[in-house]
Design an enzyme around this catalytic site. Structure first.
Site, PDB file in Angstrom:
ATOM      1  N   ARG A 230     -13.792  -8.714   1.648  1.00 36.94           N
ATOM      2  CA  ARG A 230     -12.607  -8.264   1.359  1.00 36.94           C
ATOM      3  C   ARG A 230     -11.743  -9.482   2.016  1.00 36.94           C
ATOM      4  O   ARG A 230     -10.707 -10.419   1.408  1.00 36.94           O
ATOM      5  CB  ARG A 230     -11.902  -6.922   1.984  1.00 36.94           C
ATOM      6  CG  ARG A 230     -12.187  -6.158   1.918  1.00 36.94           C
ATOM      7  CD  ARG A 230     -11.715  -5.449   0.523  1.00 36.94           C
ATOM      8  NE  ARG A 230     -10.212  -5.065   0.222  1.00 36.94           N
ATOM      9  CZ  ARG A 230      -9.778  -4.708   0.744  1.00 36.94           C
ATOM     10  NH1 ARG A 230      -9.817  -4.133   1.209  1.00 36.94           N
ATOM     11  NH2 ARG A 230      -8.337  -4.293   0.842  1.00 36.94           N
TER      12      ARG A 230
ATOM     13  N   GLN B 273     -10.897  -4.015  -3.312  1.00 39.15           N
ATOM     14  CA  GLN B 273     -11.228  -3.768  -2.843  1.00 39.15           C
ATOM     15  C   GLN B 273     -13.003  -3.490  -3.672  1.00 39.15           C
ATOM     16  O   GLN B 273     -13.708  -4.369  -3.301  1.00 39.15           O
ATOM     17  CB  GLN B 273     -11.400  -2.353  -2.729  1.00 39.15           C
ATOM     18  CG  GLN B 273     -12.677  -1.330  -1.988  1.00 39.15           C
ATOM     19  CD  GLN B 273     -12.849  -1.308  -0.357  1.00 39.15           C
ATOM     20  OE1 GLN B 273     -12.003  -2.309  -0.234  1.00 39.15           O
ATOM     21  NE2 GLN B 273     -14.496  -2.965  -0.107  1.00 39.15           N
TER      22      GLN B 273
ATOM     23  N   HIS C 100      -7.587   1.225  -6.581  1.00 35.33           N
ATOM     24  CA  HIS C 100      -7.344   0.078  -4.951  1.00 35.33           C
ATOM     25  C   HIS C 100      -8.475  -1.087  -5.767  1.00 35.33           C
ATOM     26  O   HIS C 100      -9.416  -1.103  -5.203  1.00 35.33           O
ATOM     27  CB  HIS C 100      -8.372   0.754  -3.826  1.00 35.33           C
ATOM     28  CG  HIS C 100      -8.476  -0.226  -2.650  1.00 35.33           C
ATOM     29  ND1 HIS C 100      -7.439  -0.802  -2.001  1.00 35.33           N
ATOM     30  CD2 HIS C 100      -9.037   0.748  -1.852  1.00 35.33           C
ATOM     31  CE1 HIS C 100      -7.636  -1.319  -1.289  1.00 35.33           C
ATOM     32  NE2 HIS C 100      -8.729  -0.453  -1.088  1.00 35.33           N
TER      33      HIS C 100
ATOM     34  N   CYS D  27     -16.203   2.032   0.310  1.00 37.89           N
ATOM     35  CA  CYS D  27     -15.617   0.813   0.914  1.00 37.89           C
ATOM     36  C   CYS D  27     -14.886   1.223   2.168  1.00 37.89           C
ATOM     37  O   CYS D  27     -14.135   0.183   3.038  1.00 37.89           O
ATOM     38  CB  CYS D  27     -14.022   1.201  -0.087  1.00 37.89           C
ATOM     39  SG  CYS D  27     -13.443   3.077   0.242  1.00 37.89           S
TER      40      CYS D  27
ATOM     41  N   ASP E  90     -17.771   7.114  -0.902  1.00 36.47           N
ATOM     42  CA  ASP E  90     -15.806   7.032  -0.887  1.00 36.47           C
ATOM     43  C   ASP E  90     -15.849   8.168   0.058  1.00 36.47           C
ATOM     44  O   ASP E  90     -16.580   9.708  -0.250  1.00 36.47           O
ATOM     45  CB  ASP E  90     -15.581   6.910  -1.405  1.00 36.47           C
ATOM     46  CG  ASP E  90     -14.173   6.478  -0.987  1.00 36.47           C
ATOM     47  OD1 ASP E  90     -13.735   6.112   0.383  1.00 36.47           O
ATOM     48  OD2 ASP E  90     -12.319   7.072  -1.644  1.00 36.47           O
TER      49      ASP E  90
ATOM     50  N   ARG F 264       0.936  -1.371  -0.017  1.00 34.66           N
ATOM     51  CA  ARG F 264      -0.193  -0.033  -0.595  1.00 34.66           C
ATOM     52  C   ARG F 264       1.148   1.361   0.054  1.00 34.66           C
ATOM     53  O   ARG F 264       1.610   1.501   1.183  1.00 34.66           O
ATOM     54  CB  ARG F 264      -1.055   0.010   1.601  1.00 34.66           C
ATOM     55  CG  ARG F 264      -1.592   1.388   1.371  1.00 34.66           C
ATOM     56  CD  ARG F 264      -2.590   1.366   2.316  1.00 34.66           C
ATOM     57  NE  ARG F 264      -3.942   0.265   2.247  1.00 34.66           N
ATOM     58  CZ  ARG F 264      -5.577   0.326   2.753  1.00 34.66           C
ATOM     59  NH1 ARG F 264      -5.270   0.769   3.316  1.00 34.66           N
ATOM     60  NH2 ARG F 264      -5.839  -0.434   2.441  1.00 34.66           N
TER      61      ARG F 264
HETATM   62  N1  NVA Z   1     -10.176   6.831  -1.121  1.00 32.74           N
HETATM   63  C1  NVA Z   1      -9.877   6.013  -0.075  1.00 32.74           C
HETATM   64  C2  NVA Z   1      -9.940   4.604  -0.068  1.00 32.74           C
HETATM   65  C3  NVA Z   1      -9.758   4.240   1.176  1.00 32.74           C
HETATM   66  C4  NVA Z   1      -9.511   2.588   1.154  1.00 32.74           C
HETATM   67  C5  NVA Z   1      -7.976   7.307   0.697  1.00 32.74           C
HETATM   68  O1  NVA Z   1      -7.706   6.802  -0.570  1.00 32.74           O
HETATM   69  O2  NVA Z   1      -8.233   7.402   1.598  1.00 32.74           O
HETATM   70  N1   CP Z   2     -11.031  -0.645   2.541  1.00 33.82           N
HETATM   71  C1   CP Z   2     -10.354  -0.978   2.900  1.00 33.82           C
HETATM   72  O1   CP Z   2      -8.935  -0.853   2.056  1.00 33.82           O
HETATM   73  O2   CP Z   2      -9.875  -0.111   4.289  1.00 33.82           O
HETATM   74  P1   CP Z   2      -8.594   0.051   5.313  1.00 33.82           P
HETATM   75  O3   CP Z   2      -8.085   1.778   4.893  1.00 33.82           O
HETATM   76  O4   CP Z   2      -9.162   0.212   6.218  1.00 33.82           O
HETATM   77  O5   CP Z   2      -7.461  -0.934   5.008  1.00 33.82           O
END
Ligand code: NVA
Ligand code: CP
Length: 304
Positions: free
Chosen positions: A291, A136, A133, A263, A224, A106
């Site tokens: 997930r 997800q 992502h 998500c 989101d 990540r």
């Molecule tokens: N758009 C959000 C998704 C989190 C799972 C982010 O990148 O923070």
């Molecule tokens: N939806 C998602 O990826 O959650 P986290 O940021 O908690 O991993």
């Protein structure tokens, strides 16, 4: 010659039948439970996970998925690795590939993900970047189909920021053949290259500024956070995105059987009202659970 590793980097980089097979395998793992057929599919395998951003669902679901399938995990943040002191991504990839069977990362920068994949001799999985992502979305499609059947030809509405999740929904439209209507402020519109790609794959992807237009008759409404990890200008974003909040009034414009997805993490009173998130149309807890099952499908495919 050894075969190239099966990286899971982008939905657009993987053919639709392969994604479909991954979902079928995920559903099988869910159906069979932790003692059923295939329960020890990843015995002796190990996954390294690198986090350059926070995570609850991705971290726990990957770790538990590996363990339930008989495998092992190592979880690291970049700052506690030599990566944080200047060791190159390529060297990191080469070294980790000598220890583990797959790497999940990540990271903010998509280029880091690609560099890792280019240097690794084992599969690399995208656990979220500022661009996308895909893990997800596998859980999201799985969840939609559990509740409403085949997603092909259905109408999905996105309301809010044209962010990494929006882009991944666009790629999913190209891969799973549903039509996607996105409502975003012009300044936060989703990336045109992804829209063009999905349209080239035959998907209907339409962009609106009015959320009611996007949501009209939809089978599913998705949103989101308004401020993704690493984004600045929170106050301005919240002002721009306020008209895109998914609340009871907006949901009333969707189809009568519409479900709501997110998500997570969610911010009640910002992108979604508490009444919608915690209400009868919301499937977000199933989505979060999936997930775990979707990761199993992805891991099983990556690790052959
Ligand atoms: N758009 C959000 C998704 C989190 C799972 C982010 O990148 O923070
Ligand atoms: N939806 C998602 O990826 O959650 P986290 O940021 O908690 O991993």
């Amino acid at each position: 010659m050894t075969a190239a590793p099966r990286h899971f980097l982008e939905l657009s980089a993987i053919e639709a039948p392969v994604l479909r097979r991954i979902l079928d395998v995920a559903a099988g793992f869910k159906r069979n439970g932790t003692d059923g057929p295939g329960a020890r599919t990843l015995a002796g395998k190990s996954l390294a996970m690198i986090f350059e951003k926070p995570s609850t669902r991705t971290r726990v679901s990957f770790e538990i998925a590996m363990k339930q399938l008989g495998g092992d995990v190592v979880v690291m943040t970049a700052t506690e690795m030599q990566l944080g002191r200047g060791e190159t991504v390529n060297d990191t990839a080469r070294v980790l590939s000598r220890y583990v069977d797959a790497i999940m990362i990540r990271t903010a920068d998509d280029a880091v993900l690609r560099e890792l994949a280019a240097g690794a001799g084992v599969p690399v999985i995208n656990g979220l970047t500022d661009r996308s992502h895909p893990c997800q979305l596998m859980a999201d499609v799985m969840t939609f189909e559990e509740h409403r059947g085949d997603i092909g030809g259905r109408q999905i509405a996105w309301c809010g920021d044209g962010n990494n999740m929006a882009r991944t929904w666009i790629e999913a439209a190209g891969r799973f053949g549903f039509s996607l209507r996105l409502a975003c402020p012009a300044e936060l519109a989703p990336p045109a290259d992804s829209v063009a790609w999905a349209r080239g794959e035959g998907a209907t992807v339409e962009i609106f500024e009015d959320p009611r237009e996007a949501v009209g008759g939809a089978d599913c409404v998705v949103t989101d956070t308004w401020v993704s990890m690493g984004q600045s200008g929170a106050e301005k974003r919240k002002r721009m995105l306020a008209p895109y909040r998914v609340d009871e009034d907006l949901m009333s414009h969707a189809g009568p059987d519409a479900i709501f997805m997110h998500c997570l993490p969610a911010h009640r009173g910002e992108e979604v009202s508490a009444g919608v998130l915690d209400g009868p149309q919301s499937v977000v807890w199933d989505e979060a659970e999936n997930r775990l099952h979707a990761q199993k499908g992805i891991l099983a495919w990556c690790l052959g």
